[in-house]
Design a protein around this motif. Sequence first.
Motif, short mmCIF file in Angstrom:
data_model
loop_
_atom_site.label_atom_id
_atom_site.label_comp_id
_atom_site.label_asym_id
_atom_site.label_seq_id
_atom_site.Cartn_x
_atom_site.Cartn_y
_atom_site.Cartn_z
N VAL A 394 -30.69 38.76 -16.09
CA VAL A 394 -30.46 38.65 -18.09
C VAL A 394 -28.55 37.84 -17.66
N ALA A 395 -28.23 38.14 -16.54
CA ALA A 395 -26.79 37.79 -16.56
C ALA A 395 -26.71 36.06 -16.06
N VAL A 396 -27.20 35.18 -15.78
CA VAL A 396 -27.37 34.17 -15.47
C VAL A 396 -28.11 33.42 -15.97
N THR A 397 -29.30 34.01 -17.59
CA THR A 397 -30.37 33.01 -17.98
C THR A 397 -29.02 33.17 -19.57
N ALA A 398 -27.89 34.51 -19.05
CA ALA A 398 -27.12 34.54 -21.33
C ALA A 398 -26.42 32.97 -20.70
N ILE A 399 -25.96 33.20 -19.93
CA ILE A 399 -24.65 31.98 -19.10
C ILE A 399 -25.99 30.46 -19.83
N GLY A 400 -26.92 30.12 -19.17
CA GLY A 400 -27.95 29.29 -19.65
C GLY A 400 -27.82 29.24 -21.30
N ARG A 401 -27.93 30.55 -21.73
CA ARG A 401 -28.59 30.54 -23.32
C ARG A 401 -27.79 29.72 -24.57
N ASP A 402 -26.27 30.72 -23.30
CA ASP A 402 -24.59 29.83 -24.37
C ASP A 402 -24.69 28.62 -24.46
N GLU A 403 -24.93 28.91 -23.07
CA GLU A 403 -24.17 26.72 -22.59
C GLU A 403 -25.10 25.78 -23.43
N GLY A 404 -25.99 26.14 -23.60
CA GLY A 404 -27.04 25.09 -24.25
C GLY A 404 -28.18 25.01 -23.05
N LEU A 405 -27.66 24.93 -21.98
CA LEU A 405 -28.51 24.42 -20.65
C LEU A 405 -30.09 24.99 -20.71
N ILE A 406 -30.40 26.08 -21.55
CA ILE A 406 -32.15 26.15 -20.78
C ILE A 406 -32.30 26.95 -22.53
N THR A 407 -33.28 26.58 -23.04
CA THR A 407 -34.27 27.58 -24.57
C THR A 407 -33.55 29.00 -24.39
N SER A 408 -33.96 29.85 -25.87
CA SER A 408 -33.97 31.05 -25.89
C SER A 408 -35.25 31.29 -25.35
N GLY A 409 -36.08 30.64 -25.66
CA GLY A 409 -37.64 31.31 -24.72
C GLY A 409 -38.05 30.80 -23.37
N ILE A 410 -36.95 30.08 -22.83
CA ILE A 410 -37.69 30.36 -20.69
C ILE A 410 -36.69 31.33 -21.05
N SER A 411 -34.81 31.89 -21.37
CA SER A 411 -34.10 32.70 -20.89
C SER A 411 -34.58 33.81 -21.28
N SER A 412 -35.83 34.35 -23.03
CA SER A 412 -36.68 35.47 -22.67
C SER A 412 -38.28 35.30 -21.52
N ALA A 413 -38.28 34.62 -21.30
CA ALA A 413 -39.94 34.44 -20.44
C ALA A 413 -38.95 34.55 -19.18
N LEU A 414 -37.61 34.35 -18.35
CA LEU A 414 -37.14 35.09 -17.41
C LEU A 414 -36.61 36.68 -17.52
N VAL A 415 -36.46 36.52 -18.95
CA VAL A 415 -35.81 38.54 -19.03
C VAL A 415 -37.09 39.03 -18.62
N GLY A 416 -38.78 38.36 -19.75
CA GLY A 416 -39.51 39.29 -19.26
C GLY A 416 -40.47 39.53 -18.32
#
Length: 446
Positions: A394-416
Motif C-alpha cells: 500500500v505504501a510503495v504503490t501510493a508513492i509510485g501513483r502519486d509520483e506518476g511512476l505507475i498507473t492507478s491500475g497497476i497500483s490497484s492490482a498490486l494492492v488487490g
Amino acid sequence: MPPSSAVVQAVDNLGAVSRFRGCGALLSVAVALDYSSSEAAEVPEVPLMQGLSTSLVLIAVLAVAAPLAARFLDRVVRVPIVVFEIVLGMLLGPSLLGWIQSSEFTDTLADFGLAVLFFVAGNEIDFALIRGRPAIRASLGWVISLGAGIGAGLLLVPAPEAAVIIGVALCSTALGTLLPILRDAGESKTPLGIAVTALGAVGEFGPLIAISLFFSGRELGPATGVLLGFVLLTGVAIFLASRAKHTLLHSQVTRTLHTSGQFAVRAIMFILTGLVVLSMVLGLDMLLGAFAAGVLWKVAIARAPERDRKVIETKIDAVAFGFLVPIFFIDTGIDFDLRALIDSPITLAMVPLFLLLLLAVRGLPSLLAAPARSTAADKRAVVLFAATGLPIIVAVTAIGRDEGLITSGISSALVGAGMLSVLLFPTLALRQHRHTGVAAQHEEVN
C-alpha cells in the motif's frame, strides 16, 4: 498572499519532503486547527463537518463489524480481521455504495495507524530469538527476492522506476499482519514462528530501506549517506538504551500504570513521533522511523517488571488494534480504485499474476530460512507466510501513483494481490502446519 495561503503553501512544501501522502496531511490538520478561528467565516464548515461526521461514524461501525464477521465465519473458515476491514471499506467506499468519502482527516488517522502498525512490528521482534541462522538466511533470501522482483517489474513495465516500485512491493512481508495471527495460533515461539518472524522483520525493514534509498529525491550516494546517518543515530540510541538501567523511567511507568498519567503510553507516543519526524526531516520514509521507534521502546522497557511489561503490551494492542490500525485498513478499502481494475481486463488479470509473483518472488527464496529438518508441509507454510504482504505494498504503490511512476491500475492490482495474500496465505499456511502436527501425532500413536 493571505496568511492562510502562505501557511498552506509551507505545509505543502513540508509534505513533499516525506514522499508519503499522509505526512503533509498531518501538518495540514495542525495548521488548520490553529487558523480555524480567524478563517471560520470563509470556510463552509457545516457541510464539511456533516460529511466527516458521517464517515467517522461509519468507519467506527465497520471497525466493530469486522471482528464480529470474523467470529461468525470462524467455524467455517478462519479469515484475518484485516480482510474484513478492507472489504467493508471497499463496500461502503466510493467504489461501491459511496457512503464513506476519504478525507484529509481520515487519511491522517490512517497514516497514524500505519505508523503504529510498524511500531508494533518493531516492538514485538525478539532479536535474540532470530539472530544467527534465521536472520542471516532471511536476509539472503530477501536480497534474492528484491532482484527477482525488479526483474519481474522490468518484464511487465519497461520503465526502471516503475520496475523498482513493483520489485519493492513484491519483496515485502506483512510482519505486522502476521504477528497477531501467529500469536493467536500459539506459534510465535515455535521454530516455524521464529523463521516467519525473521522473514517478516527483513521483509519489512528491507523494503523500507529500499524506499528511502530510491524515492528520497536524492542521488543514490547522498541518500545512502543520509540513511546511514539515521541508522547510526538510532543505533546509538538503542545501544545507550540497552546499557542504561532506566530506574526513573520504570518507576514512573509503574506509578502511573493505572492512573490518568499513563506515562508509558505517553512515552511511546513521544518516541514514535520523534523518530517519525526525524525520518521525515531527513527525507526518509516515515515508516522507517516508526519501525525503529518500536525497537527502541522494546529495549528501553526490557528491564521493567514483567507484570508491568505485559500491562503495557496490552495497552499498546488496545491503541493499535482497537483504534488506529483498523482505520488504516478500512481507509485502504475506501481508497481502493476498484473501477481501475474492472474497467480493464488486462489490469484485472494482473491481480492473480501479482499473487503468483508474490509466491515466486518472495515465497520461494524464503525457503532458505525454513527451520532445519522442516517437513514438506512446513516448507510450504514458510512460502505462504513469507508471500503475505500488504502494508508495504500500500505504501510503495501510493508513492509510485502519486509520483506518476505507475498507473492507478497497476497500483490497484498490486494492492488487490496483497489483499488476497492476506486473505488466503496465512490460513493455508496454518493448515499446512497443523497437518504436519496431526501427522506427527499419528506417527507417535502408531
